[in-house]
Design a protein around this motif. Sequence first.
Motif, short mmCIF file in Angstrom:
data_model
loop_
_atom_site.label_atom_id
_atom_site.label_comp_id
_atom_site.label_asym_id
_atom_site.label_seq_id
_atom_site.Cartn_x
_atom_site.Cartn_y
_atom_site.Cartn_z
N GLU A 265 2.46 -8.79 14.36
CA GLU A 265 2.98 -7.47 14.01
C GLU A 265 2.07 -6.82 12.98
O GLU A 265 1.58 -7.47 12.05
CB GLU A 265 4.39 -7.60 13.43
N LEU A 267 2.44 -4.37 10.01
CA LEU A 267 3.53 -3.91 9.17
C LEU A 267 3.38 -2.41 8.90
O LEU A 267 2.30 -1.95 8.50
CB LEU A 267 3.53 -4.68 7.86
N VAL A 268 4.44 -1.68 9.16
CA VAL A 268 4.43 -0.22 9.00
C VAL A 268 5.55 0.18 8.06
O VAL A 268 6.70 -0.26 8.21
CB VAL A 268 4.59 0.49 10.35
N GLU A 269 5.23 1.01 7.08
CA GLU A 269 6.23 1.54 6.15
C GLU A 269 5.93 3.00 5.88
O GLU A 269 4.79 3.36 5.55
CB GLU A 269 6.20 0.74 4.84
N ASN A 270 6.93 3.84 6.09
CA ASN A 270 6.78 5.29 5.89
C ASN A 270 5.60 5.85 6.69
O ASN A 270 4.84 6.69 6.20
CB ASN A 270 6.61 5.62 4.40
N GLN A 274 0.62 -1.26 6.43
CA GLN A 274 0.65 -1.91 5.12
C GLN A 274 0.08 -3.32 5.15
O GLN A 274 -0.10 -3.93 4.11
CB GLN A 274 2.10 -1.98 4.62
N ARG A 277 1.82 -9.35 9.98
CA ARG A 277 2.57 -10.61 10.01
C ARG A 277 1.92 -11.52 11.05
O ARG A 277 1.65 -11.09 12.17
CB ARG A 277 4.04 -10.38 10.34
N THR A 288 3.12 -13.21 5.92
CA THR A 288 2.83 -11.78 5.78
C THR A 288 1.64 -11.59 4.84
O THR A 288 1.58 -12.22 3.78
CB THR A 288 4.06 -11.04 5.21
N THR A 290 -0.74 -8.45 3.12
CA THR A 290 -0.81 -7.01 2.90
C THR A 290 -2.25 -6.55 2.68
O THR A 290 -3.11 -7.32 2.24
CB THR A 290 0.04 -6.60 1.70
N HIS A 312 7.51 3.46 16.18
CA HIS A 312 6.65 4.06 15.15
C HIS A 312 5.72 5.14 15.73
O HIS A 312 4.79 5.57 15.03
CB HIS A 312 5.80 2.97 14.49
#
Length: 571
Positions: A265, A267-270, A274, A277, A288, A290, A312
């Motif tokens: 994966e 990682l997506v935020e807003n 980011q 994983r 995870t 970053t 997304h």
Amino acid sequence: MPEYDVIIIGGGMSGLCCAGYLGRAGLKTLVLEARGECGAHCESCEPSIPGFLHNLHTTWMITATSPAMGDLDLERFGMEFVASDIAYAKTFSDGKNALLCADPMETAAHWEKLSGKDASLMHKVVEHFLPEIMHIQEMLHNYLFCGPSKEAEEAVGTFLDEFFRMAGLNITWAQTNAMNGFELLDLMFESEHIKTMIQSLSWISGVAPAHRGLGALGVALLGLMTGPMFPVHLLKGGSHGATHALVKAAKAYGVKILPSCPVSEILVENGAAQGVRLAEKGIYGGRTITASKVVSNLTAAPTFLNLIGAKHMKPEIAGRIERFSYDEQNLLGVYYSLSGKPQFASSRFDEAINRCAMGYFGGDDTEKMKELAASLGARRIHDPIVANWFIPTIVDSSQAPPGCHTSFVWFDVPPAPEAWKNMALDGFASWDRIKNDLADAVTDAYESYAPGFKKLILDRVVYSPLDMFRNNPSAVHGNCFGGSIRPDQFYFDRPVPGVCVGGGARTFMENLYLSNSIHPFGASWMASGYIAACEVAEDFGIRDQSWWKDKAFDWLLANGGRIQAETEVAQ
């Protein structure tokens, strides 16, 4: 704080190239490779008899054109090319052959046997454009190693307009947008041998002459520039040497590379990437990690549909990615371990073909090449074998035991065939059932152009599009260029409209970049990796580095003259 400045998903050539640049620029960079070693599409191995090295995918190396050769000092890390003075050949059933040479004046001399008119055109090309070599270099750098721009596209058009005027052709670049490669070659050349040689070269370069606009562009540039500007090199000791050199360079510049670490994966935020994983099945299962920026060296569909997910993305973007085609540039490979060197019957016409490591047989005239295009479009395996051959040991004897050779054939096929001869097929799953029978037909065709070939065979390995996909699931349908190269998936529209914004590698998702499935396309020149590195560095504000200065072809123009074959005396 993020653990890394940049995470690169996938250790293919372009991913490693991008990593090397960013590491040397001072960014804390991590490469995550799903397999046990990097370089899935640049692999050399011994799948049959020990001592016979086979390059299961990338063999035609155009890495010497890359700015990375100088910027990353890849020769110091073991990138060593070998080549013949004969760059490419097509052999014909009438006993003739057509050749392209590293020296275009030698090409013209060979063409005299086929067409004085075509040889004269090649002379004119050399005389007219040799003084313009630095301008041509700048044009090609801006078109192939920078994000798509109207200015770079128009510069190519201006160059081709000048060529058409010089050649006495009453056409313009704009008019060729309505032509396919077959039609343009009919205007450019007289000899069917020369026309079909260039058609075949364009085909194996990923730019099928059947396409309008794109096909015409491909045959024009490749017909003029293969040999001197687009060299035909192999890697000494096998293609995997390129991966070794890139890994060594990246690590020397501070990059961390973790094999056996598939990503599950992004990682997506807003709306911004980011980090990642890791998959549970890997060494650091489920961890995870970053990063400030993420670069995917996977192809478009796995990146967005598997690692990010439709939630997304805007529905129209997700739909376009779902329809992204992987159904052109798919190959059946047949790899031979040989007791001696194949001898083409056409060597009686021009013996120089015996020094050539890459060529083509079948499709003796334009109509027969069009028939191949029609079969592929109809998802039929073409009955006559029309295919690309390699004999790597002509230029590098280390890839086989003393006195022996390796050779292989790549045959363009639909990845999910519906028919072959009179037999209905069930698509992609058909390959395990039919690949050996199809390899028999390939072997028979090779024998017809090189009598005695079958007696040389010690062993044979068959590698289908399904096998390619199993080896590298990012190569959907076994596609070898990161997705089909066709007009609706090219230049501004690659991979599909709306994915790349503000350059060639930046995506619609903040902090996410691609180094695969983008312009120009995946190949050993690593152009997409270079473009990704440039744009990531620009966004960090660190692109201005004193060592980051080379243009495309700089290293080749300075060093190409010393690249030669390293072989035993011909058997």
